[in-house]
Write a protein that holds these residues in place. Structure first.
Motif, PDB file in Angstrom:
ATOM      1  N   ARG A 259     -15.763   3.191 -59.776  1.00 38.11           N
ATOM      2  CA  ARG A 259     -15.996   3.584 -61.184  1.00 38.11           C
ATOM      3  C   ARG A 259     -14.361   3.165 -62.042  1.00 38.11           C
ATOM      4  O   ARG A 259     -14.421   2.788 -63.176  1.00 38.11           O
ATOM      5  N   LEU A 260     -13.731   3.784 -61.555  1.00 36.19           N
ATOM      6  CA  LEU A 260     -12.235   3.495 -62.047  1.00 36.19           C
ATOM      7  C   LEU A 260     -11.913   1.940 -62.133  1.00 36.19           C
ATOM      8  O   LEU A 260     -11.216   1.560 -63.091  1.00 36.19           O
ATOM      9  N   ILE A 261     -12.048   1.248 -61.152  1.00 35.78           N
ATOM     10  CA  ILE A 261     -11.951  -0.287 -61.047  1.00 35.78           C
ATOM     11  C   ILE A 261     -12.702  -0.741 -61.945  1.00 35.78           C
ATOM     12  O   ILE A 261     -12.320  -1.778 -62.878  1.00 35.78           O
ATOM     13  N   ASN A 262     -14.138  -0.561 -62.389  1.00 31.33           N
ATOM     14  CA  ASN A 262     -15.121  -1.122 -63.290  1.00 31.33           C
ATOM     15  C   ASN A 262     -14.375  -0.847 -64.536  1.00 31.33           C
ATOM     16  O   ASN A 262     -14.573  -1.779 -65.382  1.00 31.33           O
ATOM     17  N   GLY A 263     -13.565  -0.115 -65.007  1.00 25.80           N
ATOM     18  CA  GLY A 263     -12.759   0.030 -66.246  1.00 25.80           C
ATOM     19  C   GLY A 263     -11.751  -1.115 -66.415  1.00 25.80           C
ATOM     20  O   GLY A 263     -11.591  -1.226 -67.725  1.00 25.80           O
ATOM     21  N   PHE A 264     -11.326  -1.766 -65.490  1.00 19.42           N
ATOM     22  CA  PHE A 264     -10.277  -3.075 -65.503  1.00 19.42           C
ATOM     23  C   PHE A 264     -11.280  -4.161 -65.965  1.00 19.42           C
ATOM     24  O   PHE A 264     -10.534  -5.224 -66.097  1.00 19.42           O
ATOM     25  N   GLY A 265     -12.466  -4.289 -66.109  1.00 19.34           N
ATOM     26  CA  GLY A 265     -13.342  -5.533 -66.286  1.00 19.34           C
ATOM     27  C   GLY A 265     -13.759  -6.228 -64.943  1.00 19.34           C
ATOM     28  O   GLY A 265     -13.457  -5.977 -63.990  1.00 19.34           O
ATOM     29  N   SER A 266     -14.709  -7.127 -65.352  1.00 16.85           N
ATOM     30  CA  SER A 266     -15.537  -7.858 -64.383  1.00 16.85           C
ATOM     31  C   SER A 266     -14.527  -9.084 -63.542  1.00 16.85           C
ATOM     32  O   SER A 266     -14.784  -8.942 -62.136  1.00 16.85           O
ATOM     33  N   SER A 267     -13.535  -9.141 -64.146  1.00 14.26           N
ATOM     34  CA  SER A 267     -12.399 -10.091 -63.293  1.00 14.26           C
ATOM     35  C   SER A 267     -11.510  -9.265 -62.332  1.00 14.26           C
ATOM     36  O   SER A 267     -11.779  -9.923 -60.945  1.00 14.26           O
ATOM     37  N   VAL A 268     -11.181  -8.212 -62.555  1.00 12.55           N
ATOM     38  CA  VAL A 268     -10.649  -7.188 -61.455  1.00 12.55           C
ATOM     39  C   VAL A 268     -11.748  -6.964 -60.596  1.00 12.55           C
ATOM     40  O   VAL A 268     -11.632  -6.638 -59.186  1.00 12.55           O
ATOM     41  N   LYS A 340      -9.520 -16.853 -52.686  1.00 15.62           N
ATOM     42  CA  LYS A 340     -10.124 -18.033 -53.648  1.00 15.62           C
ATOM     43  C   LYS A 340     -11.301 -18.697 -52.879  1.00 15.62           C
ATOM     44  O   LYS A 340     -12.009 -19.426 -53.647  1.00 15.62           O
ATOM     45  N   ALA A 341     -11.425 -18.301 -51.377  1.00  8.59           N
ATOM     46  CA  ALA A 341     -12.718 -18.619 -50.828  1.00  8.59           C
ATOM     47  C   ALA A 341     -13.664 -18.192 -51.473  1.00  8.59           C
ATOM     48  O   ALA A 341     -14.914 -18.569 -50.988  1.00  8.59           O
ATOM     49  N   PHE A 342     -13.702 -16.926 -52.099  1.00  9.57           N
ATOM     50  CA  PHE A 342     -14.890 -16.191 -52.671  1.00  9.57           C
ATOM     51  C   PHE A 342     -15.068 -16.775 -54.048  1.00  9.57           C
ATOM     52  O   PHE A 342     -16.303 -16.147 -54.699  1.00  9.57           O
ATOM     53  N   MET A 343     -14.260 -17.688 -54.683  1.00 12.05           N
ATOM     54  CA  MET A 343     -14.383 -18.032 -56.159  1.00 12.05           C
ATOM     55  C   MET A 343     -14.767 -19.303 -56.219  1.00 12.05           C
ATOM     56  O   MET A 343     -14.744 -20.365 -55.406  1.00 12.05           O
ATOM     57  N   ASP A 344     -15.668 -19.790 -57.427  1.00 13.85           N
ATOM     58  CA  ASP A 344     -15.694 -21.338 -57.964  1.00 13.85           C
ATOM     59  C   ASP A 344     -14.618 -21.534 -58.547  1.00 13.85           C
ATOM     60  O   ASP A 344     -13.590 -20.898 -58.589  1.00 13.85           O
ATOM     61  N   SER A 345     -14.827 -22.803 -59.260  1.00 10.61           N
ATOM     62  CA  SER A 345     -13.454 -23.354 -59.911  1.00 10.61           C
ATOM     63  C   SER A 345     -13.283 -22.777 -60.959  1.00 10.61           C
ATOM     64  O   SER A 345     -12.061 -23.008 -61.359  1.00 10.61           O
ATOM     65  N   GLU A 350      -6.814 -13.621 -63.061  1.00 13.56           N
ATOM     66  CA  GLU A 350      -6.860 -12.167 -62.719  1.00 13.56           C
ATOM     67  C   GLU A 350      -7.397 -11.620 -61.610  1.00 13.56           C
ATOM     68  O   GLU A 350      -7.136 -10.578 -61.091  1.00 13.56           O
ATOM     69  N   ALA A 351      -8.556 -12.168 -61.358  1.00 13.65           N
ATOM     70  CA  ALA A 351      -9.386 -12.245 -60.277  1.00 13.65           C
ATOM     71  C   ALA A 351      -8.726 -12.256 -58.887  1.00 13.65           C
ATOM     72  O   ALA A 351      -8.653 -11.382 -58.136  1.00 13.65           O
ATOM     73  N   ILE A 352      -7.869 -13.394 -58.959  1.00 11.47           N
ATOM     74  CA  ILE A 352      -7.370 -13.858 -57.591  1.00 11.47           C
ATOM     75  C   ILE A 352      -5.833 -12.983 -57.677  1.00 11.47           C
ATOM     76  O   ILE A 352      -5.687 -12.615 -56.571  1.00 11.47           O
ATOM     77  N   THR A 353      -5.378 -12.504 -58.595  1.00 12.02           N
ATOM     78  CA  THR A 353      -3.945 -11.600 -58.458  1.00 12.02           C
ATOM     79  C   THR A 353      -4.405 -10.403 -58.048  1.00 12.02           C
ATOM     80  O   THR A 353      -3.681  -9.882 -57.147  1.00 12.02           O
ATOM     81  N   SER A 354      -5.509  -9.775 -58.663  1.00 10.95           N
ATOM     82  CA  SER A 354      -5.924  -8.294 -58.190  1.00 10.95           C
ATOM     83  C   SER A 354      -6.340  -8.414 -56.683  1.00 10.95           C
ATOM     84  O   SER A 354      -6.224  -7.248 -56.001  1.00 10.95           O
ATOM     85  N   GLY A 355      -7.123  -9.391 -56.288  1.00 10.43           N
ATOM     86  CA  GLY A 355      -7.567  -9.499 -54.854  1.00 10.43           C
ATOM     87  C   GLY A 355      -6.398  -9.555 -53.975  1.00 10.43           C
ATOM     88  O   GLY A 355      -6.334  -8.817 -52.933  1.00 10.43           O
ATOM     89  N   THR A 356      -5.188 -10.691 -54.352  1.00  2.00           N
ATOM     90  CA  THR A 356      -4.232 -10.692 -53.157  1.00  2.00           C
ATOM     91  C   THR A 356      -3.354  -9.612 -53.299  1.00  2.00           C
ATOM     92  O   THR A 356      -2.791  -9.217 -52.300  1.00  2.00           O
ATOM     93  N   ALA A 357      -3.258  -8.736 -54.358  1.00  3.77           N
ATOM     94  CA  ALA A 357      -2.468  -7.795 -54.380  1.00  3.77           C
ATOM     95  C   ALA A 357      -3.005  -6.425 -53.583  1.00  3.77           C
ATOM     96  O   ALA A 357      -2.194  -5.886 -52.814  1.00  3.77           O
ATOM     97  N   PHE A 358      -4.118  -6.447 -53.485  1.00  6.72           N
ATOM     98  CA  PHE A 358      -4.615  -5.440 -52.647  1.00  6.72           C
ATOM     99  C   PHE A 358      -4.672  -5.784 -51.257  1.00  6.72           C
ATOM    100  O   PHE A 358      -4.029  -4.724 -50.521  1.00  6.72           O
ATOM    101  N   LEU A 359      -4.797  -7.072 -50.872  1.00  4.44           N
ATOM    102  CA  LEU A 359      -4.691  -7.161 -49.308  1.00  4.44           C
ATOM    103  C   LEU A 359      -2.994  -7.143 -49.012  1.00  4.44           C
ATOM    104  O   LEU A 359      -2.766  -6.493 -47.893  1.00  4.44           O
TER     105      LEU A 359
END
Length: 447
Positions: A259-268, A340-345, A350-359
Protein backbone atom coordinates in the motif's frame (compact mmCIF):
# COMPACT_ATOMS: atom_id res chain seq x y z
CA UNK A 1 9.39 -43.80 -1.56
CA UNK A 2 9.77 -43.08 2.17
CA UNK A 3 13.27 -42.36 3.49
CA UNK A 4 14.56 -42.62 7.06
CA UNK A 5 16.38 -39.38 8.01
CA UNK A 6 17.49 -40.73 11.40
CA UNK A 7 20.33 -42.86 10.04
CA UNK A 8 23.54 -42.24 8.11
CA UNK A 9 25.84 -39.25 7.65
CA UNK A 10 23.97 -36.03 8.48
CA UNK A 11 25.58 -34.04 5.65
CA UNK A 12 24.81 -36.70 3.05
CA UNK A 13 21.28 -37.28 4.33
CA UNK A 14 20.48 -33.54 4.33
CA UNK A 15 22.03 -32.98 0.92
CA UNK A 16 20.18 -35.91 -0.61
CA UNK A 17 16.91 -34.77 0.96
CA UNK A 18 17.11 -31.01 0.39
CA UNK A 19 18.53 -30.82 -3.16
CA UNK A 20 15.32 -32.19 -4.75
CA UNK A 21 13.33 -29.76 -2.56
CA UNK A 22 15.52 -26.94 -3.81
CA UNK A 23 15.08 -27.94 -7.44
CA UNK A 24 11.31 -28.20 -6.86
CA UNK A 25 11.19 -24.63 -5.60
CA UNK A 26 13.30 -23.44 -8.53
CA UNK A 27 10.78 -24.83 -11.00
CA UNK A 28 7.85 -23.65 -8.89
CA UNK A 29 9.25 -20.13 -8.95
CA UNK A 30 9.88 -20.29 -12.68
CA UNK A 31 6.21 -20.09 -13.47
CA UNK A 32 5.65 -17.43 -10.82
CA UNK A 33 8.35 -15.31 -12.45
CA UNK A 34 7.02 -16.21 -15.91
CA UNK A 35 3.64 -14.67 -15.00
CA UNK A 36 5.25 -11.29 -14.40
CA UNK A 37 7.91 -11.50 -17.10
CA UNK A 38 5.53 -12.48 -19.92
CA UNK A 39 2.93 -9.97 -18.73
CA UNK A 40 5.51 -7.18 -18.77
CA UNK A 41 7.10 -8.19 -22.08
CA UNK A 42 3.95 -8.76 -24.13
CA UNK A 43 1.20 -6.83 -22.32
CA UNK A 44 3.18 -3.80 -21.08
CA UNK A 45 4.34 -2.15 -17.87
CA UNK A 46 0.80 -1.70 -16.54
CA UNK A 47 0.15 -5.45 -16.85
CA UNK A 48 3.34 -6.17 -14.90
CA UNK A 49 2.23 -3.68 -12.25
CA UNK A 50 -1.27 -5.27 -12.13
CA UNK A 51 0.14 -8.74 -11.46
CA UNK A 52 2.53 -7.30 -8.87
CA UNK A 53 -0.13 -5.23 -7.10
CA UNK A 54 -2.20 -8.36 -6.38
CA UNK A 55 0.86 -10.32 -5.26
CA UNK A 56 0.69 -9.45 -1.52
CA UNK A 57 -2.99 -10.49 -1.45
CA UNK A 58 -2.28 -13.84 -3.12
CA UNK A 59 0.50 -14.33 -0.58
CA UNK A 60 -2.05 -14.19 2.25
CA UNK A 61 -3.82 -17.20 0.74
CA UNK A 62 -0.48 -18.91 0.08
CA UNK A 63 0.38 -18.33 3.74
CA UNK A 64 -2.52 -20.51 4.83
CA UNK A 65 -1.44 -23.31 2.49
CA UNK A 66 2.21 -23.06 3.56
CA UNK A 67 1.30 -22.94 7.26
CA UNK A 68 -0.80 -26.10 6.95
CA UNK A 69 2.05 -27.66 4.97
CA UNK A 70 4.40 -27.03 7.91
CA UNK A 71 1.94 -28.44 10.46
CA UNK A 72 1.39 -31.64 8.48
CA UNK A 73 5.09 -32.11 7.83
CA UNK A 74 6.20 -31.75 11.46
CA UNK A 75 3.51 -34.05 12.94
CA UNK A 76 3.78 -36.73 10.24
CA UNK A 77 7.60 -36.62 10.38
CA UNK A 78 7.49 -37.33 14.10
CA UNK A 79 4.98 -40.17 13.61
CA UNK A 80 7.07 -41.65 10.81
CA UNK A 81 10.26 -41.36 12.87
CA UNK A 82 8.47 -43.22 15.69
CA UNK A 83 7.35 -45.93 13.18
CA UNK A 84 3.64 -45.26 13.88
CA UNK A 85 2.56 -45.90 10.29
CA UNK A 86 -1.17 -46.26 10.93
CA UNK A 87 -1.22 -42.79 12.48
CA UNK A 88 0.81 -41.51 9.54
CA UNK A 89 -2.00 -42.55 7.20
CA UNK A 90 -4.72 -41.17 9.45
CA UNK A 91 -2.91 -37.85 9.90
CA UNK A 92 -2.57 -37.60 6.12
CA UNK A 93 -6.26 -38.21 5.37
CA UNK A 94 -7.27 -35.94 8.25
CA UNK A 95 -5.13 -33.15 6.80
CA UNK A 96 -6.60 -33.53 3.33
CA UNK A 97 -10.21 -33.57 4.53
CA UNK A 98 -9.85 -30.53 6.79
CA UNK A 99 -7.71 -28.77 4.21
CA UNK A 100 -10.28 -29.30 1.45
CA UNK A 101 -13.03 -27.70 3.53
CA UNK A 102 -10.84 -24.78 4.59
CA UNK A 103 -9.60 -24.07 1.06
CA UNK A 104 -13.14 -24.06 -0.37
CA UNK A 105 -14.30 -21.52 2.22
CA UNK A 106 -11.29 -19.27 1.64
CA UNK A 107 -11.65 -19.47 -2.14
CA UNK A 108 -15.30 -18.39 -2.01
CA UNK A 109 -14.53 -15.50 0.34
CA UNK A 110 -11.53 -14.45 -1.74
CA UNK A 111 -13.47 -14.33 -5.00
CA UNK A 112 -16.34 -12.36 -3.43
CA UNK A 113 -14.07 -9.75 -1.86
CA UNK A 114 -11.31 -9.42 -4.49
CA UNK A 115 -12.29 -5.87 -5.58
CA UNK A 116 -12.62 -4.77 -1.95
CA UNK A 117 -9.14 -6.12 -1.13
CA UNK A 118 -7.57 -4.31 -4.09
CA UNK A 119 -9.27 -1.03 -3.08
CA UNK A 120 -8.00 -1.47 0.48
CA UNK A 121 -4.37 -1.23 -0.68
CA UNK A 122 -4.99 1.85 -2.86
CA UNK A 123 -4.37 0.12 -6.19
CA UNK A 124 -4.00 2.83 -8.87
CA UNK A 125 -7.01 3.23 -11.19
CA UNK A 126 -5.08 2.40 -14.36
CA UNK A 127 -4.28 -1.13 -13.13
CA UNK A 128 -7.20 -1.76 -10.76
CA UNK A 129 -9.42 -3.80 -13.10
CA UNK A 130 -6.64 -6.14 -14.23
CA UNK A 131 -5.33 -6.57 -10.67
CA UNK A 132 -8.77 -7.60 -9.35
CA UNK A 133 -9.30 -9.97 -12.30
CA UNK A 134 -5.94 -11.67 -11.77
CA UNK A 135 -6.70 -12.07 -8.07
CA UNK A 136 -10.14 -13.63 -8.69
CA UNK A 137 -8.80 -16.24 -11.13
CA UNK A 138 -5.79 -17.04 -8.96
CA UNK A 139 -7.90 -17.55 -5.84
CA UNK A 140 -10.29 -19.73 -7.85
CA UNK A 141 -7.48 -22.26 -8.13
CA UNK A 142 -6.56 -22.06 -4.46
CA UNK A 143 -7.90 -25.54 -3.69
CA UNK A 144 -5.34 -27.08 -6.07
CA UNK A 145 -2.53 -25.14 -4.45
CA UNK A 146 -3.73 -26.34 -1.05
CA UNK A 147 -3.87 -29.98 -2.17
CA UNK A 148 -0.38 -29.76 -3.63
CA UNK A 149 1.09 -28.21 -0.47
CA UNK A 150 -0.41 -30.86 1.81
CA UNK A 151 0.73 -33.67 -0.48
CA UNK A 152 4.19 -32.14 -0.70
CA UNK A 153 4.39 -31.86 3.09
CA UNK A 154 3.57 -35.56 3.49
CA UNK A 155 6.18 -36.54 0.88
CA UNK A 156 8.75 -34.45 2.79
CA UNK A 157 7.68 -35.96 6.12
CA UNK A 158 8.30 -39.43 4.69
CA UNK A 159 11.76 -38.35 3.56
CA UNK A 160 10.75 -38.34 -0.13
CA UNK A 161 11.72 -35.09 -1.84
CA UNK A 162 12.13 -36.52 -5.34
CA UNK A 163 8.61 -37.61 -6.29
CA UNK A 164 7.02 -34.12 -6.15
CA UNK A 165 9.91 -32.80 -8.22
CA UNK A 166 9.09 -34.80 -11.33
CA UNK A 167 5.55 -33.65 -11.89
CA UNK A 168 6.38 -30.13 -10.66
CA UNK A 169 8.95 -29.81 -13.46
CA UNK A 170 6.26 -30.83 -15.92
CA UNK A 171 3.67 -28.42 -14.53
CA UNK A 172 6.19 -25.54 -14.42
CA UNK A 173 7.13 -25.97 -18.06
CA UNK A 174 3.44 -26.37 -18.90
CA UNK A 175 2.66 -23.09 -17.10
CA UNK A 176 5.32 -21.15 -18.98
CA UNK A 177 4.06 -22.51 -22.30
CA UNK A 178 0.47 -21.58 -21.41
CA UNK A 179 1.61 -18.11 -20.28
CA UNK A 180 3.25 -17.49 -23.63
CA UNK A 181 0.40 -18.90 -25.73
CA UNK A 182 -2.40 -17.13 -23.83
CA UNK A 183 -0.69 -13.73 -23.76
CA UNK A 184 1.33 -13.72 -27.00
CA UNK A 185 -1.12 -15.40 -29.38
CA UNK A 186 -4.55 -15.12 -27.74
CA UNK A 187 -3.95 -11.57 -26.42
CA UNK A 188 -5.52 -12.49 -23.07
CA UNK A 189 -3.25 -10.13 -21.13
CA UNK A 190 -3.36 -10.41 -17.33
CA UNK A 191 -6.19 -12.96 -17.42
CA UNK A 192 -3.98 -15.21 -19.57
CA UNK A 193 -1.20 -15.43 -16.99
CA UNK A 194 -3.81 -15.99 -14.26
CA UNK A 195 -5.46 -18.87 -16.12
CA UNK A 196 -2.06 -20.40 -16.89
CA UNK A 197 -1.26 -20.45 -13.17
CA UNK A 198 -4.71 -21.88 -12.37
CA UNK A 199 -4.24 -24.78 -14.80
CA UNK A 200 -0.63 -25.47 -13.74
CA UNK A 201 -1.56 -25.57 -10.07
CA UNK A 202 -4.44 -27.91 -10.88
CA UNK A 203 -2.15 -30.35 -12.68
CA UNK A 204 0.48 -30.28 -9.91
CA UNK A 205 -2.09 -30.68 -7.13
CA UNK A 206 -3.95 -33.61 -8.65
CA UNK A 207 -0.78 -35.46 -9.65
CA UNK A 208 0.66 -35.03 -6.16
CA UNK A 209 -2.54 -36.26 -4.52
CA UNK A 210 -2.92 -39.48 -6.52
CA UNK A 211 0.76 -40.43 -6.44
CA UNK A 212 0.81 -39.89 -2.67
CA UNK A 213 -2.19 -42.22 -2.21
CA UNK A 214 -0.36 -44.89 -4.21
CA UNK A 215 2.83 -44.50 -2.12
CA UNK A 216 1.00 -44.59 1.22
CA UNK A 217 -0.42 -48.01 0.38
CA UNK A 218 3.13 -49.35 0.56
CA UNK A 219 3.33 -48.58 4.30
CA UNK A 220 2.31 -51.77 6.08
CA UNK A 221 -0.09 -51.31 8.98
CA UNK A 222 -1.93 -53.59 11.37
CA UNK A 223 -5.49 -53.19 10.13
CA UNK A 224 -7.16 -50.33 8.27
CA UNK A 225 -6.18 -46.83 9.37
CA UNK A 226 -9.06 -44.54 10.47
CA UNK A 227 -9.94 -41.90 7.88
CA UNK A 228 -10.23 -39.02 10.35
CA UNK A 229 -8.97 -38.28 13.85
CA UNK A 230 -9.80 -35.22 15.92
CA UNK A 231 -6.82 -36.02 18.14
CA UNK A 232 -4.39 -35.88 15.21
CA UNK A 233 -6.18 -32.84 13.78
CA UNK A 234 -5.53 -31.09 17.08
CA UNK A 235 -1.82 -31.99 16.88
CA UNK A 236 -1.54 -30.81 13.28
CA UNK A 237 -3.46 -27.64 14.13
CA UNK A 238 -1.17 -27.05 17.11
CA UNK A 239 1.73 -26.56 14.67
CA UNK A 240 -0.27 -25.31 11.68
CA UNK A 241 -2.13 -22.48 13.39
CA UNK A 242 1.03 -20.72 14.68
CA UNK A 243 2.63 -21.31 11.27
CA UNK A 244 -0.43 -19.94 9.45
CA UNK A 245 -0.49 -16.93 11.77
CA UNK A 246 3.21 -16.38 11.21
CA UNK A 247 2.91 -16.67 7.44
CA UNK A 248 -0.30 -14.60 7.38
CA UNK A 249 1.08 -11.80 9.51
CA UNK A 250 4.12 -11.63 7.25
CA UNK A 251 1.81 -11.44 4.24
CA UNK A 252 -0.41 -8.82 5.89
CA UNK A 253 2.71 -6.84 6.69
CA UNK A 254 3.66 -7.02 3.02
CA UNK A 255 0.19 -5.72 2.16
CA UNK A 256 0.87 -2.60 4.25
CA UNK A 257 4.21 -2.20 2.51
CA UNK A 258 2.54 -2.70 -0.89
CA UNK A 259 0.00 0.00 0.00
CA UNK A 260 2.91 2.30 0.78
CA UNK A 261 4.61 1.45 -2.52
CA UNK A 262 1.38 1.98 -4.47
CA UNK A 263 1.57 5.65 -3.46
CA UNK A 264 4.66 6.05 -5.67
CA UNK A 265 2.75 5.19 -8.87
CA UNK A 266 2.56 2.32 -11.35
CA UNK A 267 6.17 2.65 -12.58
CA UNK A 268 7.62 2.04 -9.11
CA UNK A 269 5.04 -0.74 -8.60
CA UNK A 270 6.28 -2.37 -11.83
CA UNK A 271 9.93 -2.14 -10.76
CA UNK A 272 9.12 -3.51 -7.32
CA UNK A 273 7.01 -6.29 -8.87
CA UNK A 274 9.98 -7.50 -10.90
CA UNK A 275 12.44 -7.20 -8.02
CA UNK A 276 10.21 -8.82 -5.41
CA UNK A 277 9.66 -11.83 -7.68
CA UNK A 278 13.43 -12.31 -7.89
CA UNK A 279 13.76 -11.76 -4.14
CA UNK A 280 10.96 -14.25 -3.44
CA UNK A 281 12.73 -16.74 -5.72
CA UNK A 282 15.78 -16.45 -3.46
CA UNK A 283 13.91 -16.55 -0.14
CA UNK A 284 11.81 -19.56 -1.14
CA UNK A 285 14.94 -21.34 -2.35
CA UNK A 286 16.61 -20.73 1.02
CA UNK A 287 13.41 -21.85 2.76
CA UNK A 288 13.82 -25.32 1.25
CA UNK A 289 16.92 -25.85 3.37
CA UNK A 290 15.06 -24.66 6.45
CA UNK A 291 12.17 -26.98 5.63
CA UNK A 292 14.56 -29.83 4.97
CA UNK A 293 16.26 -29.30 8.33
CA UNK A 294 12.81 -29.09 9.95
CA UNK A 295 11.82 -32.50 8.57
CA UNK A 296 15.20 -33.91 9.52
CA UNK A 297 14.83 -32.53 13.07
CA UNK A 298 11.26 -33.78 13.48
CA UNK A 299 12.13 -37.35 12.46
CA UNK A 300 15.14 -37.41 14.80
CA UNK A 301 13.06 -35.96 17.66
CA UNK A 302 10.51 -38.74 17.05
CA UNK A 303 13.31 -41.31 17.12
CA UNK A 304 14.92 -39.75 20.23
CA UNK A 305 18.19 -38.93 18.40
CA UNK A 306 18.77 -35.37 19.60
CA UNK A 307 22.53 -35.47 19.04
CA UNK A 308 22.00 -35.33 15.27
CA UNK A 309 20.15 -31.98 15.43
CA UNK A 310 23.34 -29.95 16.01
CA UNK A 311 24.86 -31.43 12.88
CA UNK A 312 21.68 -30.51 11.04
CA UNK A 313 22.14 -26.86 12.06
CA UNK A 314 25.80 -26.86 11.04
CA UNK A 315 25.40 -28.42 7.61
CA UNK A 316 22.12 -26.61 6.92
CA UNK A 317 23.81 -23.26 7.62
CA UNK A 318 26.68 -24.07 5.28
CA UNK A 319 24.23 -24.88 2.48
CA UNK A 320 22.19 -21.66 2.88
CA UNK A 321 25.28 -19.46 3.14
CA UNK A 322 26.70 -20.87 -0.10
CA UNK A 323 23.33 -20.60 -1.86
CA UNK A 324 22.71 -17.08 -0.53
CA UNK A 325 26.11 -15.92 -1.76
CA UNK A 326 25.40 -17.25 -5.25
CA UNK A 327 22.10 -15.36 -5.43
CA UNK A 328 23.65 -12.20 -3.95
CA UNK A 329 26.52 -12.18 -6.43
CA UNK A 330 24.15 -12.71 -9.36
CA UNK A 331 21.80 -9.90 -8.33
CA UNK A 332 24.62 -7.45 -7.58
CA UNK A 333 26.32 -8.04 -10.93
CA UNK A 334 23.26 -8.47 -13.16
CA UNK A 335 20.52 -6.45 -11.43
CA UNK A 336 19.72 -4.17 -14.37
CA UNK A 337 19.52 -6.90 -17.07
CA UNK A 338 17.37 -9.00 -14.73
CA UNK A 339 14.89 -6.15 -14.10
CA UNK A 340 14.80 -5.23 -17.81
CA UNK A 341 13.91 -8.86 -18.59
CA UNK A 342 10.47 -8.11 -17.10
CA UNK A 343 9.94 -4.99 -19.22
CA UNK A 344 9.01 -4.34 -22.83
CA UNK A 345 10.76 -1.63 -24.88
CA UNK A 346 8.58 1.05 -23.29
CA UNK A 347 9.62 0.23 -19.72
CA UNK A 348 10.27 3.48 -17.87
CA UNK A 349 13.57 4.50 -16.32
CA UNK A 350 11.87 4.88 -12.94
CA UNK A 351 10.63 1.28 -13.03
CA UNK A 352 14.12 -0.02 -13.81
CA UNK A 353 15.81 2.24 -11.24
CA UNK A 354 13.46 1.28 -8.40
CA UNK A 355 13.78 -2.44 -9.16
CA UNK A 356 17.57 -2.44 -9.36
CA UNK A 357 17.79 -0.36 -6.16
CA UNK A 358 15.78 -2.99 -4.29
CA UNK A 359 18.07 -5.83 -5.40
CA UNK A 360 21.24 -3.88 -4.58
CA UNK A 361 19.91 -3.17 -1.09
CA UNK A 362 18.73 -6.63 -0.03
CA UNK A 363 21.07 -9.02 -1.89
CA UNK A 364 24.12 -8.64 0.42
CA UNK A 365 22.01 -9.85 3.36
CA UNK A 366 20.76 -13.15 1.92
CA UNK A 367 23.14 -15.24 4.00
CA UNK A 368 21.69 -13.62 7.18
CA UNK A 369 18.12 -14.60 6.39
CA UNK A 370 19.30 -18.03 5.23
CA UNK A 371 20.82 -18.86 8.64
CA UNK A 372 17.64 -17.62 10.33
CA UNK A 373 15.52 -19.96 8.18
CA UNK A 374 17.64 -22.95 9.21
CA UNK A 375 17.36 -21.99 12.88
CA UNK A 376 13.61 -21.56 12.44
CA UNK A 377 13.42 -24.99 10.82
CA UNK A 378 14.97 -26.61 13.88
CA UNK A 379 12.66 -24.72 16.25
CA UNK A 380 9.64 -25.90 14.19
CA UNK A 381 10.92 -29.47 14.02
CA UNK A 382 11.24 -29.52 17.81
CA UNK A 383 7.77 -28.01 18.24
CA UNK A 384 9.07 -24.70 19.69
CA UNK A 385 6.50 -22.64 17.81
CA UNK A 386 6.31 -19.69 20.23
CA UNK A 387 10.02 -18.95 19.86
CA UNK A 388 9.78 -19.41 16.11
CA UNK A 389 6.92 -16.91 15.92
CA UNK A 390 8.70 -14.31 18.07
CA UNK A 391 11.74 -14.28 15.77
CA UNK A 392 9.55 -14.00 12.67
CA UNK A 393 7.20 -11.35 14.04
CA UNK A 394 10.20 -9.25 15.05
CA UNK A 395 11.34 -9.24 11.42
CA UNK A 396 7.86 -8.34 10.20
CA UNK A 397 7.26 -5.63 12.81
CA UNK A 398 10.57 -3.93 12.10
CA UNK A 399 10.09 -4.05 8.33
CA UNK A 400 6.64 -2.47 8.46
CA UNK A 401 7.52 0.18 11.05
CA UNK A 402 10.80 1.12 9.37
CA UNK A 403 9.19 1.24 5.92
CA UNK A 404 6.69 3.83 7.16
CA UNK A 405 9.37 5.67 9.16
CA UNK A 406 11.97 5.87 6.38
CA UNK A 407 9.79 6.49 3.30
CA UNK A 408 8.87 10.14 4.04
CA UNK A 409 12.57 11.13 4.07
CA UNK A 410 14.14 8.66 1.64
CA UNK A 411 11.24 7.59 -0.59
CA UNK A 412 11.07 4.03 -1.81
CA UNK A 413 14.77 3.52 -1.01
CA UNK A 414 13.87 3.89 2.65
CA UNK A 415 11.30 1.11 2.24
CA UNK A 416 13.91 -1.15 0.65
CA UNK A 417 16.22 -0.76 3.68
CA UNK A 418 13.57 -2.11 6.03
CA UNK A 419 14.24 -5.63 4.68
CA UNK A 420 17.92 -6.10 5.65
CA UNK A 421 17.48 -4.41 9.04
CA UNK A 422 14.53 -6.66 9.93
CA UNK A 423 16.34 -9.76 8.67
CA UNK A 424 19.48 -9.04 10.69
CA UNK A 425 17.72 -8.47 14.01
CA UNK A 426 15.45 -11.51 13.55
CA UNK A 427 18.42 -13.73 12.66
CA UNK A 428 20.18 -12.81 15.91
CA UNK A 429 17.01 -13.65 17.87
CA UNK A 430 16.52 -16.97 16.08
CA UNK A 431 20.10 -18.03 16.84
CA UNK A 432 19.74 -17.06 20.51
CA UNK A 433 16.56 -19.15 20.74
CA UNK A 434 18.27 -22.10 19.03
CA UNK A 435 21.22 -22.13 21.45
CA UNK A 436 18.94 -21.77 24.49
CA UNK A 437 16.69 -24.64 23.35
CA UNK A 438 19.62 -26.91 22.51
CA UNK A 439 21.27 -26.21 25.86
CA UNK A 440 18.08 -27.12 27.74
CA UNK A 441 17.59 -30.20 25.58
CA UNK A 442 21.16 -31.35 26.19
CA UNK A 443 20.73 -31.08 29.97
CA UNK A 444 17.46 -33.03 29.75
CA UNK A 445 19.09 -35.68 27.54
CA UNK A 446 22.08 -36.06 29.89
CA UNK A 447 19.74 -36.61 32.88
Amino acid sequence: MANDLTKGSTSKVLLKFTVPLFISVVFQQIYSIADSMIAGKFAGEDALAAVGASYPITNIFNAVAIGCNIGCSVVISQLFGARQYKKVKTATSTSFISGFVLSCVLAILGILFSPTLMKAIDTPDNIFKDSALYLEIYIGGFIFLFIYNIANSVFAALGDSKTPLYFLIFSSVFNVVLDYVFVRFFNMGVSGVAWATFIAQGVAGLLAFFILLFNLKKLETDGRAPLFSFELLKKVAGVSIPSVLQQSFVSVGNVFIQRLINGFGSSVIAGYSAAIKLNTFTINSLCTFGNGVSGFTAQNVGAGKFSRIKDGMKYGSVMVIITGCVFATTYLLLNEPLIKAFMDSSGTAEAITSGTAFLKTVAPFYFFIGVKLVGDGILRGMGKMKLFMVATFTDLFLRVVLAFAFSPSWGYQGIWWSWPIGWTVATVLSLIFYFVVMKKQQKKYEM
